[in-house]
Design an enzyme around this catalytic site. Sequence first.
Site, PDB file in Angstrom:
ATOM      1  N   HIS A  41       0.832  -1.204   0.000  1.00  0.00           N
ATOM      2  CA  HIS A  41       0.000   0.000   0.000  1.00  0.00           C
ATOM      3  C   HIS A  41       0.866   1.254   0.000  1.00  0.00           C
ATOM      4  O   HIS A  41       0.837   2.053   0.937  1.00  0.00           O
ATOM      5  CB  HIS A  41      -0.939   0.005   1.215  1.00  0.00           C
ATOM      6  CG  HIS A  41      -1.984  -1.048   1.137  1.00  0.00           C
ATOM      7  ND1 HIS A  41      -2.508  -1.668   2.246  1.00  0.00           N
ATOM      8  CD2 HIS A  41      -2.596  -1.625   0.081  1.00  0.00           C
ATOM      9  CE1 HIS A  41      -3.392  -2.572   1.871  1.00  0.00           C
ATOM     10  NE2 HIS A  41      -3.452  -2.559   0.560  1.00  0.00           N
ATOM     11  N   GLU A 130      -6.333  -9.704   3.010  1.00  0.00           N
ATOM     12  CA  GLU A 130      -5.963 -10.829   3.878  1.00  0.00           C
ATOM     13  C   GLU A 130      -7.213 -11.489   4.460  1.00  0.00           C
ATOM     14  O   GLU A 130      -7.315 -12.717   4.517  1.00  0.00           O
ATOM     15  CB  GLU A 130      -5.053 -10.351   5.022  1.00  0.00           C
ATOM     16  CG  GLU A 130      -4.618 -11.508   5.919  1.00  0.00           C
ATOM     17  CD  GLU A 130      -3.892 -11.045   7.176  1.00  0.00           C
ATOM     18  OE1 GLU A 130      -3.073 -10.124   7.105  1.00  0.00           O
ATOM     19  OE2 GLU A 130      -4.157 -11.632   8.248  1.00  0.00           O
ATOM     20  N   SER A 228      -3.704   1.432   6.120  1.00  0.00           N
ATOM     21  CA  SER A 228      -4.472   1.551   7.364  1.00  0.00           C
ATOM     22  C   SER A 228      -3.534   1.436   8.561  1.00  0.00           C
ATOM     23  O   SER A 228      -3.681   2.132   9.563  1.00  0.00           O
ATOM     24  CB  SER A 228      -5.586   0.511   7.438  1.00  0.00           C
ATOM     25  OG  SER A 228      -5.111  -0.753   7.125  1.00  0.00           O
TER      26      SER A 228
HETATM   27  S1  SF4 Z   1       1.937 -11.556   8.625  1.00  0.00           S
HETATM   28 FE1  SF4 Z   1       3.381 -10.114   9.496  1.00  0.00          FE
HETATM   29  S2  SF4 Z   1       5.247 -10.372   8.317  1.00  0.00           S
HETATM   30 FE2  SF4 Z   1       3.563 -11.312   7.163  1.00  0.00          FE
HETATM   31  S3  SF4 Z   1       2.833  -9.719   5.774  1.00  0.00           S
HETATM   32 FE3  SF4 Z   1       1.555  -9.626   7.596  1.00  0.00          FE
HETATM   33  S4  SF4 Z   1       2.573  -8.103   8.908  1.00  0.00           S
HETATM   34 FE4  SF4 Z   1       4.050  -8.725   7.358  1.00  0.00          FE
END
Ligand code: SF4
Length: 291
Positions: A41, A130, A228
Amino acid sequence: MLKVEIDSGSGFCFGVTTAIRKAEEELGEKGALCCLGDIVHNNAEVERLSTLGLRTIGHKELRTLPGGTRVLLRAHGEPPATYTLAAERGLEIIDATCPVVIQLQRRIRRVYEEDPRPQIIIYGKRGHAEVLGLVGQTEGEAIVVETLEEAQAAVIDKNRPLCLFSQTTKSLEGYRAVGEHFKSQMASPDLLRVFDTVCRQVSGRLSSIEDFASRHDVILFVCGKKSSNGHALYEACLHKNSRSHMVDSPGAIRKEWFANGESVGICGATSTPLWLMEACRDKVETIAKSL
Ligand code: SF4
């Protein structure tokens, strides 16, 4: 004379660093590459990689790509449906999902496959890439709560097992409060399992950035507008130091911010590249010569 320090704890987490390195290697070896969503981002970093041949595409475009096209999946991860679609269309997937996210996806999948199936709640930002990848492990059944208020409003069966997970970048404090809430709701505490899934690469940054902000007269927080995590960290700086300024490029830095200041701290989000913080430091040093 202004003294400038770049916060050694700021910048990309290891998941993002690894994904960018993978993209650079692929671009160097085989040329043009598509990335499903912004690799990070931060517009400046996305633009830098686009000059090397990385093209950002959306999920709709994935359906129209010719077979054999190479598509990089970023650190946030993807739901199983994306892998299925890519296989159907004959696309070549370069998977840069962070190992911490992969482990979380697997834990959720395992719980979802338990018999009898427990209720699953994910504390995270609705619609975030995610979280979409996590909900995808449960065929869309998991309930997402963004805040404690949403957790309090969630309809659950207090007599059935409930498993609670968190998006990796949520705050530990908020997750604990949500966990406590569900604990108080269940008919028996044994019915609740709270999984420790907040990534420590991010959760430790809040207190360290507060220390950093208190140590300087002026803070420049370098961050893209879409991050964010960046907004939360900037608020923490502002709370400790009222002379904190958020900038997305050296061009946004103003000379008047440094009147009566002796030390300047430069820090950023997990999506801020080091080279951008260094460019901001160079700009401050140029300004310092004219004060
Ligand atoms: S889990 Fe932790 S290390 Fe992996 S992308 Fe997300 S913030 Fe980064």
